[in-house]
Design a protein around this motif. Structure first.
Motif, mmCIF file in Angstrom:
data_model
loop_
_atom_site.group_PDB
_atom_site.id
_atom_site.type_symbol
_atom_site.label_atom_id
_atom_site.label_comp_id
_atom_site.label_asym_id
_atom_site.label_seq_id
_atom_site.Cartn_x
_atom_site.Cartn_y
_atom_site.Cartn_z
ATOM 1 N N ASN A 173 0.867 -1.083 0.179
ATOM 2 C CA ASN A 173 0.059 0.037 -0.037
ATOM 3 C C ASN A 173 0.811 1.354 0.110
ATOM 4 N N LYS A 174 1.265 1.706 -1.244
ATOM 5 C CA LYS A 174 1.978 2.758 -1.137
ATOM 6 C C LYS A 174 1.468 4.286 -1.100
ATOM 7 N N SER A 175 0.142 4.116 -0.780
ATOM 8 C CA SER A 175 -0.745 5.631 -0.724
ATOM 9 C C SER A 175 -0.738 6.032 0.723
ATOM 10 N N ASN A 176 -1.192 7.211 0.805
ATOM 11 C CA ASN A 176 -1.382 7.817 2.205
ATOM 12 C C ASN A 176 -2.361 7.522 2.800
ATOM 13 N N GLU A 177 -3.114 6.468 2.393
ATOM 14 C CA GLU A 177 -4.452 6.251 2.809
ATOM 15 C C GLU A 177 -4.378 4.665 3.224
ATOM 16 N N ILE A 178 -5.408 4.230 4.004
ATOM 17 C CA ILE A 178 -5.419 2.703 4.549
ATOM 18 C C ILE A 178 -6.093 2.188 3.452
ATOM 19 N N ALA A 179 -5.562 0.880 3.155
ATOM 20 C CA ALA A 179 -6.067 0.053 2.309
ATOM 21 C C ALA A 179 -6.688 -1.174 2.657
ATOM 22 N N SER A 180 -7.664 -1.661 2.002
ATOM 23 C CA SER A 180 -8.181 -2.852 2.384
ATOM 24 C C SER A 180 -8.369 -4.069 1.040
ATOM 25 N N VAL A 181 -8.153 -5.179 1.444
ATOM 26 C CA VAL A 181 -8.478 -6.191 0.590
ATOM 27 C C VAL A 181 -8.878 -7.486 1.136
ATOM 28 N N ASP A 182 -9.829 -8.079 0.275
ATOM 29 C CA ASP A 182 -10.538 -9.294 0.405
ATOM 30 C C ASP A 182 -9.576 -10.385 0.005
ATOM 31 N N LEU A 183 -9.370 -11.320 0.643
ATOM 32 C CA LEU A 183 -8.443 -12.514 0.271
ATOM 33 C C LEU A 183 -9.156 -13.697 0.412
ATOM 34 N N TYR A 184 -9.217 -15.003 -0.517
ATOM 35 C CA TYR A 184 -9.539 -16.196 -0.477
ATOM 36 C C TYR A 184 -8.166 -16.842 -0.811
ATOM 37 N N VAL A 185 -7.657 -17.650 0.166
ATOM 38 C CA VAL A 185 -6.667 -18.479 -0.139
ATOM 39 C C VAL A 185 -6.884 -19.792 -0.055
ATOM 40 N N THR A 186 -6.404 -20.551 -1.089
ATOM 41 C CA THR A 186 -6.651 -22.053 -1.206
ATOM 42 C C THR A 186 -5.169 -22.689 -1.400
ATOM 43 N N GLY A 187 -5.078 -24.057 -1.231
ATOM 44 C CA GLY A 187 -3.773 -24.893 -1.030
ATOM 45 C C GLY A 187 -3.205 -24.708 0.263
ATOM 46 N N ASP A 188 -1.782 -24.744 0.236
ATOM 47 C CA ASP A 188 -1.158 -24.897 1.591
ATOM 48 C C ASP A 188 -1.455 -23.354 2.445
ATOM 49 N N THR A 189 -2.254 -23.571 3.508
ATOM 50 C CA THR A 189 -2.708 -22.459 4.060
ATOM 51 C C THR A 189 -1.809 -22.400 5.308
#
Length: 118
Positions: free
Chosen positions: A94-110
């Protein structure tokens, strides 16, 4: 009867273990920081990532042996799919000056480490 119970127990065990093959998260990243997923020894994993911020984010692959490669820019509201090789982290910058948010769905080796870096 014992065979039927054994088969049922095996089926239950196999189907319940499938739950552990994925994880879902909404992750917040502070301004000018990064979220690092998988900075440890692990097998391959896939991530479906949605940028729910109002600015671009950059995703970089970072093998734990050093270096980085394959940068991807993710626009606001864009969803991407990324495959990470064994023992390779995904760094969400997150190279911005604001908070970032991401939705993640991870599969495989968790069995992945998760952390932040400045």
């Amino acid at each position: 009867m014992k065979l039927l119970i054994t088969l049922f127990a095996i089926l239950l065990l196999v189907t319940s273990c499938g739950v552990f093959g994925s994880l879902t998260s909404n992750t917040t990243i502070k301004p000018n920081e990064s979220f690092v997923l998988g900075n440890n020894e692990h097998g391959t994993f896939k991530v479906k990532l949605k940028n729910v911020s109002n600015h671009d984010l950059q995703i970089i692959k970072a093998p734990i042996t050093g270096g980085t490669h394959s940068p991807i820019i993710v626009s606001p509201n864009e969803t991407i799919k990324v495959k990470a090789e064994s023992s390779t982290a995904l760094v969400i910058e997150n190279k911005s000056n604001e908070i970032a948010s991401v939705d993640l769905y991870v599969t495989g080796d968790t069995g992945l480490s998760m952390g932040y870096k400045k």
